[in-house]
Design an enzyme around this catalytic site. Sequence first.
Site, PDB file in Angstrom:
ATOM      1  N   GLY A   1       0.823  -1.191   0.000  1.00 41.99           N
ATOM      2  CA  GLY A   1       0.000   0.000   0.000  1.00 41.99           C
ATOM      3  C   GLY A   1       0.862   1.247   0.000  1.00 41.99           C
ATOM      4  O   GLY A   1       0.951   1.976  -0.982  1.00 41.99           O
TER       5      GLY A   1
ATOM      6  N   ASP B   1       0.456  13.498  -5.982  1.00 41.62           N
ATOM      7  CA  ASP B   1       0.597  14.859  -5.448  1.00 41.62           C
ATOM      8  C   ASP B   1      -0.688  15.650  -5.655  1.00 41.62           C
ATOM      9  O   ASP B   1      -1.166  16.348  -4.754  1.00 41.62           O
ATOM     10  CB  ASP B   1       1.772  15.574  -6.132  1.00 41.62           C
TER      11      ASP B   1
ATOM     12  N   GLY C   1      -3.668  14.253  -6.381  1.00 41.98           N
ATOM     13  CA  GLY C   1      -4.743  13.539  -5.702  1.00 41.98           C
ATOM     14  C   GLY C   1      -4.820  13.860  -4.229  1.00 41.98           C
ATOM     15  O   GLY C   1      -5.916  13.895  -3.647  1.00 41.98           O
ATOM     16  N   ARG C   2      -3.664  14.102  -3.602  1.00 46.87           N
ATOM     17  CA  ARG C   2      -3.676  14.450  -2.174  1.00 46.87           C
ATOM     18  C   ARG C   2      -4.367  15.788  -1.932  1.00 46.87           C
ATOM     19  O   ARG C   2      -5.018  15.991  -0.900  1.00 46.87           O
ATOM     20  CB  ARG C   2      -2.239  14.466  -1.643  1.00 46.87           C
TER      21      ARG C   2
ATOM     22  N   GLU D   1      -4.701   7.694  -0.185  1.00 53.20           N
ATOM     23  CA  GLU D   1      -3.782   8.605  -0.898  1.00 53.20           C
ATOM     24  C   GLU D   1      -2.487   8.801  -0.118  1.00 53.20           C
ATOM     25  O   GLU D   1      -1.873   9.867  -0.122  1.00 53.20           O
ATOM     26  CB  GLU D   1      -4.429   9.968  -1.181  1.00 53.20           C
TER      27      GLU D   1
END
Length: 383
Positions: A133, A243, A245-246, A366
Amino acid sequence: MPVERLLPSDEARELVELAAEICAKELEPRTAQDEAEARFPREVFRTLGQAGLLSLPYPERFGGGEQPYEVYLQVLEEIAYRSASVAVGVSVHSLSCYPLATFGTPKQQAEHLPRMLAGDLLGAYCLSEPHAGSDPAALRTTATPPTTTGGDYVLSGTKAWVTHGGAADFYTVFARTGEGRGGISCFLVDASTPGLIVYPPERKMGLTASPTTQIGFEDAPVADSRLVGVPGQGLPIALSALDSGRLGIAAAATGLAQRALDDAIAYAREREAFGRPIIDHQGLGFLLADMAAAVESSRATMLTAARLRDAGRPFSKAASIAKLVATDAAMKVTEDAVQVFGGAGYTKDYPVERYMREAKVMQIFEGTNQIQRLVISRHLARA
């Protein structure tokens, strides 16, 4: 209560207002029931796509809005105010489009992006695996290269924690085509691909209207024309996408926290104790003040990172800070909202207990917040 926003243009203000209006009308009335029944509101994504709200940060030539990221994130915040599940879904869809929009060939982009950005096709992002993960470089899913020019790659392996698993029309998949960190490649995979297997949905604490599954590949053929970027470029593509997506998750967390704060204020104004509204008692008033400070801090941190991105400046550290600050704040604010409601907040008669369950996972996906601290500390070491 209304959020005081500093937006870069009249068009941006109209977009944020449009998002609030559509979500208040089309989304809010159904959110509680969708969550209670674990029902995925696919039609809402089509509505948002038709309104141009799924494509805001992408180029106009593909049907995008070509808006600054700071505008897109504030639209996402308005969606999260009504449904955290849908806001996370919009963020994941945007994340799934990012590799193609940024690293795809002009032919690939022209063929696929318009329908993705219009909401006709819904995306999912397949990076994590059951054993990998937080360490994407350890992924084991393989893509065996074609033996002839124009042949198919063959995908084998299992992806985990796939938002929109089973509901998506396409999957952005990262698989191993070689050894080491430089041996990972990115593929655009249709949901109808033979050998693609959707496993039963995870039984989650929150965000129950958003399906999350494992996705398996059993010798699944993928045309070499579906390779995004060049072989071995997958890990840089994945990290670059994350980056952005965060920031999407930071926006969703901020919108959720704002809703919990507003619900808590409304309840504290109406509920009386010792002959006056409980908001007038200093102990509770100070708790609400801390909640408001946390929400405002989240928004400011998120927008700072977004403006760096919009200016073309490095923003990886700022994105990790925004994700860390906003999701930790959402967890604390939603927990405190339950406290404001007292015993009533612990029941399903009010939505604050759901807000708290929804906030928890935002500290995990994320990249866990422990990973965000690792990213930030490494940036500090290199500074």
